[in-house]
Design an enzyme around this catalytic site. Sequence first.
Site, PDB file in Angstrom:
ATOM      1  CD  GLU A  52      54.080 111.242  60.390  1.00 32.96           C
ATOM      2  OE1 GLU A  52      54.819 111.094  61.393  1.00 32.96           O
ATOM      3  OE2 GLU A  52      54.035 112.300  59.749  1.00 32.96           O
ATOM      4  CG  PHE A 114      60.588 120.523  51.248  1.00 38.53           C
ATOM      5  CD1 PHE A 114      61.538 120.503  52.256  1.00 38.53           C
ATOM      6  CD2 PHE A 114      59.249 120.654  51.592  1.00 38.53           C
ATOM      7  CE1 PHE A 114      61.162 120.627  53.590  1.00 38.53           C
ATOM      8  CE2 PHE A 114      58.872 120.786  52.919  1.00 38.53           C
ATOM      9  CZ  PHE A 114      59.833 120.769  53.924  1.00 38.53           C
ATOM     10  CD  GLN A 115      57.950 117.686  54.355  1.00 38.67           C
ATOM     11  OE1 GLN A 115      56.858 117.805  53.820  1.00 38.67           O
ATOM     12  NE2 GLN A 115      58.121 117.788  55.668  1.00 38.67           N
ATOM     13  CE  LYS A 164      50.209 120.592  47.655  1.00 40.22           C
ATOM     14  NZ  LYS A 164      51.079 121.521  48.409  1.00 40.22           N
ATOM     15  CG  MET A 471      62.643  89.174  76.042  1.00 44.95           C
ATOM     16  SD  MET A 471      62.250  87.848  77.209  1.00 44.95           S
ATOM     17  CE  MET A 471      60.501  87.579  76.879  1.00 44.95           C
TER      18      MET A 471
END
Lengths: 571, 165
Positions: A52, A114-115, A164, A471
């Site tokens: 993602e 969940f999630q 959802k 760096m």
Amino acid sequence: MNAATRTGAQAIIDGLQQQGVEYVFGYPGGANMPIFDALLDSSLKLILVRHEQGATHMADGYARASGKPGVVFVTSGPGATNAITGIMTAQMESAPLVVICGQTVVGNLGLDAFQEADVSGVSYPVVKHSYLIRDANDTPRIMREAFFLAETGRPGPVLIDMPKDIALAPVTLDSGGEMHLPGYTIPTHGDSDQIATVAQCLHEAKRPLLLVGHGALISDAGKAVRHLAERMQIPVTTTLLGKGAFPETHDLSLGMLGMHGTVYANKAVMNCDLIMSIGSRWDDRIIGKADEFCDGAVKIHIDIDATEFNKLITVDYCIHGDARLVVEELNTMLQPGDTKAWLAEVAKFKRQFPLTFKKKGGLKAQSVLYELDQLVGGDAVFTTDVGQHQMWAAQFCRTTERNHWISSGGAGTMGFGFPAAIGAQLAFPGKTVIAVVGDGGFQRTMAELPTAAVNKLPVKVLIINNSYLGMVRQWQNIFFDNRLSGVKLEGNPDFVKLAEACGGKGLRIKRNADIKRVLQQALDYNDGPCVIDAEVEKEDNVFPMIPSGEPYSSMLLENPRTKMAQPRGST
Amino acid sequence: MSREDLHSISLLVNNKPGVLIRISLVFARRGYNIDSLVVSPAHNRQFSRMSITASGDPDTLVLILGQLNKLVDVIHATDHTGDVVVQRELALIKVDCTAERRTEVLQISEHFKCQSVDISDTTVLLEATGNSDKLDALELMLEKHGIVEIVRSGKLVMARGASAT
């Protein structure tokens, strides 16, 4: 539900189509399946990513190349939190994104389902605005508002959290998507009296300087800035993200200023009697030590975001408005200026302190980037990560056009460059797009190689490979007595084989003699991504350098011979 | 912290979930402490009124007000420090007070125009309204008798005359 009634998910897809969206960068999961299902019946093209973070950077690269918002689909919980780095990056760089996250069903919100993660809550500090949709009927309005907020004023990311069950629920009361944003105003024209005062200051200045930032690019002020600079004969320096707002091949261009800016730009900053920022926020990379920055010079600030006024430094005049509209109005009030003496002084800085590097020894990153600049002649889009390679690319790859330089500046996000290049390539299908990355940053998002390969995107990935986190090593070298800690990247993969394994092309540069041939080979390859692994000198440092938080007078031109004190700035 | 560093800020905001968090994040990020906060629906129920008292340095406050006004859910945010405003606060103060000391406590109460809203064998509960300085002074006077509990509403602010808050 009758056949004509659409669902929340369909309203999202319809909203995207109404906005003329072409690509969606996304990754499915349990909670956003209704949205992915509705996507099938649309003309939108899905770029299925591998992570993602990649999706958000691609959308960012697409947005900054095309000037249109980039759209991301992610699922709930970890899908959405993986996107947060990219959202924060877009917020810092003022890039318009619309990120649509799947979410657990409304009844499960706050119950550790969940999630489930409180994604709109997580997003608050790193977005321009965010929504949690609780009623499918709100979807058309929220879609319109999200795009409007993302791309107007100072652009930024907008997040939409879509449970959802709401995505599956019917949209029964369609309000037609009428927006309701009573707390949101977009500044346009600046105050004419103030612009007239600033015009007067510009006429009186003997040693004026223009500081042009990303805001000038966003508002498409390039033409107006050029007119102003040429008519008044004022030299122009740009910020890292302002590259492209004024052609770096122009006689009046001084390139980039600040921490790793050109000596002549920085000398001009030290000697000017007026400095006018057009869409730059005078950030800490630019000003060094705030109370000594341009001490005694008249400071003018043009910005669309009033919160940037007098934030790090106090200025004499602020003009709140769109950079292009303000500069265009300013241009109507100006007479040609006589700055011959000042330009002669600046020209002397350029002769005395040209941008250069020691060509002796092994393969230099600067040589590779210099040759690349010569080969593409300004006709390429560059993206970068953050670090040494970024600063060398900013110095040696001259940008002459708008939206041809896409870098992670304020955010400084490793792993940005390559996915951003994928997005930029989709926005500019016929253009050469080159991601200049380090071996460290590339490994953050190299999982997107198959994404580029499967979409046959001819993105070039030039890895400035020194097997170090360069760096950080440079800072440890200069400020920590060369006590190197956690910076040696042992066990790097063979990037050439990796590219081939992912369906792309892999090339390597080991010697100076290889540079032109290999780069040309890469530029000629157009069947998919091409990775160029440039094995450069391991322990080179970027100069010039103004240690962070220090005044311009402490600019280093080469490695200091004695041990340096810790700089006052943070990083 | 000096008194000048206390600021009265009023906001008109969208009346919906999540708005308060966005506002408090702006204060927290710049190290400002919110001393009191009052939220109520505005006359138009689409919006809420917030009155915030916060302490910190004035330069930072200017940045904070800018950041507040930049929030999409904030219609406007204004600092009223030094303005001509009507300012009120309500306090409920439970004082440790047996029958012998009741007269003295009620004298103080009368002087500050409090209502005594509850009395028990060992306590008196006073309700006081006024500007915050008055309530501070009352608190100080009652301190020597022993304050068992105190709840203050936080400061409410409204601009005088025809000017909008």
